[in-house]
Design a protein around this motif. Structure first.
Motif, PDB file in Angstrom:
ATOM      1  N   LEU A 138       0.882  -1.170   0.000  1.00  0.00           N
ATOM      2  CA  LEU A 138       0.000   0.000   0.000  1.00  0.00           C
ATOM      3  C   LEU A 138       0.915   1.214   0.000  1.00  0.00           C
ATOM      4  O   LEU A 138       1.746   1.364   0.901  1.00  0.00           O
ATOM      5  CB  LEU A 138      -0.877  -0.014   1.248  1.00  0.00           C
ATOM      6  CG  LEU A 138      -1.823   1.160   1.445  1.00  0.00           C
ATOM      7  CD1 LEU A 138      -2.952   1.097   0.419  1.00  0.00           C
ATOM      8  CD2 LEU A 138      -2.406   1.132   2.838  1.00  0.00           C
ATOM      9  N   SER A 139       0.805   2.051  -1.021  1.00  0.00           N
ATOM     10  CA  SER A 139       1.688   3.212  -1.140  1.00  0.00           C
ATOM     11  C   SER A 139       0.902   4.499  -0.956  1.00  0.00           C
ATOM     12  O   SER A 139      -0.204   4.638  -1.469  1.00  0.00           O
ATOM     13  CB  SER A 139       2.360   3.224  -2.512  1.00  0.00           C
ATOM     14  OG  SER A 139       3.210   2.115  -2.635  1.00  0.00           O
ATOM     15  N   ILE A 140       1.493   5.429  -0.203  1.00  0.00           N
ATOM     16  CA  ILE A 140       0.917   6.758  -0.023  1.00  0.00           C
ATOM     17  C   ILE A 140       2.026   7.754  -0.348  1.00  0.00           C
ATOM     18  O   ILE A 140       2.919   7.993   0.470  1.00  0.00           O
ATOM     19  CB  ILE A 140       0.394   6.968   1.411  1.00  0.00           C
ATOM     20  CG1 ILE A 140      -0.580   5.844   1.795  1.00  0.00           C
ATOM     21  CG2 ILE A 140      -0.284   8.339   1.530  1.00  0.00           C
ATOM     22  CD1 ILE A 140      -0.946   5.823   3.273  1.00  0.00           C
ATOM     23  N   PRO A 141       1.991   8.316  -1.557  1.00  0.00           N
ATOM     24  CA  PRO A 141       3.068   9.226  -1.948  1.00  0.00           C
ATOM     25  C   PRO A 141       3.038  10.545  -1.177  1.00  0.00           C
ATOM     26  O   PRO A 141       1.993  10.979  -0.700  1.00  0.00           O
ATOM     27  CB  PRO A 141       2.816   9.462  -3.439  1.00  0.00           C
ATOM     28  CG  PRO A 141       1.443   9.002  -3.710  1.00  0.00           C
ATOM     29  CD  PRO A 141       1.035   8.078  -2.606  1.00  0.00           C
ATOM     30  N   TYR A 142       4.206  11.150  -1.092  1.00  0.00           N
ATOM     31  CA  TYR A 142       4.341  12.457  -0.430  1.00  0.00           C
ATOM     32  C   TYR A 142       3.358  13.470  -1.024  1.00  0.00           C
ATOM     33  O   TYR A 142       2.805  14.299  -0.301  1.00  0.00           O
ATOM     34  CB  TYR A 142       5.780  12.954  -0.575  1.00  0.00           C
ATOM     35  CG  TYR A 142       5.988  14.347  -0.042  1.00  0.00           C
ATOM     36  CD1 TYR A 142       6.086  14.572   1.328  1.00  0.00           C
ATOM     37  CD2 TYR A 142       6.079  15.440  -0.900  1.00  0.00           C
ATOM     38  CE1 TYR A 142       6.266  15.861   1.831  1.00  0.00           C
ATOM     39  CE2 TYR A 142       6.268  16.718  -0.413  1.00  0.00           C
ATOM     40  CZ  TYR A 142       6.352  16.924   0.955  1.00  0.00           C
ATOM     41  OH  TYR A 142       6.525  18.190   1.438  1.00  0.00           O
ATOM     42  N   SER A 143       3.110  13.378  -2.331  1.00  0.00           N
ATOM     43  CA  SER A 143       2.197  14.324  -2.978  1.00  0.00           C
ATOM     44  C   SER A 143       0.782  14.243  -2.402  1.00  0.00           C
ATOM     45  O   SER A 143       0.001  15.179  -2.529  1.00  0.00           O
ATOM     46  CB  SER A 143       2.162  14.101  -4.489  1.00  0.00           C
ATOM     47  OG  SER A 143       1.724  12.794  -4.790  1.00  0.00           O
ATOM     48  N   PHE A 144       0.429  13.130  -1.735  1.00  0.00           N
ATOM     49  CA  PHE A 144      -0.881  12.989  -1.091  1.00  0.00           C
ATOM     50  C   PHE A 144      -0.861  13.516   0.342  1.00  0.00           C
ATOM     51  O   PHE A 144      -1.754  14.219   0.759  1.00  0.00           O
ATOM     52  CB  PHE A 144      -1.313  11.521  -1.058  1.00  0.00           C
ATOM     53  CG  PHE A 144      -1.843  11.002  -2.367  1.00  0.00           C
ATOM     54  CD1 PHE A 144      -1.287  11.368  -3.580  1.00  0.00           C
ATOM     55  CD2 PHE A 144      -2.890  10.112  -2.384  1.00  0.00           C
ATOM     56  CE1 PHE A 144      -1.764  10.876  -4.776  1.00  0.00           C
ATOM     57  CE2 PHE A 144      -3.381   9.611  -3.579  1.00  0.00           C
ATOM     58  CZ  PHE A 144      -2.818   9.994  -4.782  1.00  0.00           C
ATOM     59  N   HIS A 145       0.168  13.134   1.126  1.00  0.00           N
ATOM     60  CA  HIS A 145       0.150  13.455   2.562  1.00  0.00           C
ATOM     61  C   HIS A 145       0.913  14.735   2.917  1.00  0.00           C
ATOM     62  O   HIS A 145       0.630  15.337   3.946  1.00  0.00           O
ATOM     63  CB  HIS A 145       0.631  12.274   3.404  1.00  0.00           C
ATOM     64  CG  HIS A 145       2.059  11.886   3.176  1.00  0.00           C
ATOM     65  ND1 HIS A 145       3.117  12.608   3.679  1.00  0.00           N
ATOM     66  CD2 HIS A 145       2.603  10.838   2.514  1.00  0.00           C
ATOM     67  CE1 HIS A 145       4.256  12.030   3.342  1.00  0.00           C
ATOM     68  NE2 HIS A 145       3.978  10.955   2.622  1.00  0.00           N
ATOM     69  N   ALA A 146       1.885  15.144   2.105  1.00  0.00           N
ATOM     70  CA  ALA A 146       2.627  16.405   2.271  1.00  0.00           C
ATOM     71  C   ALA A 146       3.297  16.570   3.633  1.00  0.00           C
ATOM     72  O   ALA A 146       3.390  17.667   4.162  1.00  0.00           O
ATOM     73  CB  ALA A 146       1.715  17.598   1.981  1.00  0.00           C
ATOM     74  N   LYS A 147       3.776  15.474   4.204  1.00  0.00           N
ATOM     75  CA  LYS A 147       4.475  15.528   5.501  1.00  0.00           C
ATOM     76  C   LYS A 147       5.949  15.208   5.284  1.00  0.00           C
ATOM     77  O   LYS A 147       6.278  14.148   4.767  1.00  0.00           O
ATOM     78  CB  LYS A 147       3.894  14.513   6.491  1.00  0.00           C
ATOM     79  CG  LYS A 147       2.406  14.655   6.749  1.00  0.00           C
ATOM     80  CD  LYS A 147       2.110  15.909   7.498  1.00  0.00           C
ATOM     81  CE  LYS A 147       0.622  16.067   7.712  1.00  0.00           C
ATOM     82  NZ  LYS A 147       0.279  17.370   8.243  1.00  0.00           N
ATOM     83  N   SER A 148       6.810  16.124   5.716  1.00  0.00           N
ATOM     84  CA  SER A 148       8.237  15.830   5.706  1.00  0.00           C
ATOM     85  C   SER A 148       8.556  14.995   6.935  1.00  0.00           C
ATOM     86  O   SER A 148       7.988  15.233   8.000  1.00  0.00           O
ATOM     87  CB  SER A 148       9.039  17.129   5.737  1.00  0.00           C
ATOM     88  OG  SER A 148       8.785  17.865   4.557  1.00  0.00           O
ATOM     89  N   ASN A 149       9.440  14.025   6.793  1.00  0.00           N
ATOM     90  CA  ASN A 149       9.774  13.111   7.893  1.00  0.00           C
ATOM     91  C   ASN A 149       8.508  12.520   8.515  1.00  0.00           C
ATOM     92  O   ASN A 149       8.245  12.698   9.709  1.00  0.00           O
ATOM     93  CB  ASN A 149      10.614  13.816   8.963  1.00  0.00           C
ATOM     94  CG  ASN A 149      11.872  14.406   8.369  1.00  0.00           C
ATOM     95  OD1 ASN A 149      12.601  13.731   7.656  1.00  0.00           O
ATOM     96  ND2 ASN A 149      12.108  15.664   8.645  1.00  0.00           N
TER      97      ASN A 149
END
Length: 82
Positions: free
Chosen positions: A25-36
């Motif tokens: 299951l992948s959740i890209p940074y472009s979806f969640h926008a959380k660094s670290n």
């Protein structure tokens, strides 16, 4: 805002695979926008949610969750990213 948690509701249809004995299951940074990102995973248990321990990999702030295909350990629940 960047201070609120990202919540992904997980359905069985969200899982990819199996491949090499695992579902992903992948959740890209472009979806969640959380660094670290800090990832917490919950499985639906009746009308409640239980925190579960699964393999979480973070690459370039993209989140990938892996579970075994045998036995099938896919779950329905929620993923919180903070």
């Amino acid at each position: 805002s960047s201070s609120s948690k990202y919540v992904k509701t997980v359905q069985m249809s969200d899982w990819i695979g199996p491949s090499a004995g695992e579902y992903s299951l992948s959740i890209p940074y472009s979806f969640h926008a959380k660094s670290n990102p800090v990832v917490t995973v919950y499985e639906t248990s009746g009308s409640d949610f239980e925190e579960i321990d699964v393999a979480v990999f973070i690459t370039g702030n993209d989140v990938k969750i892996l579970v075994l295909s045998t036995p099938d350990t896919r779950f329905v629940g929620k993923v919180f990213i903070d």
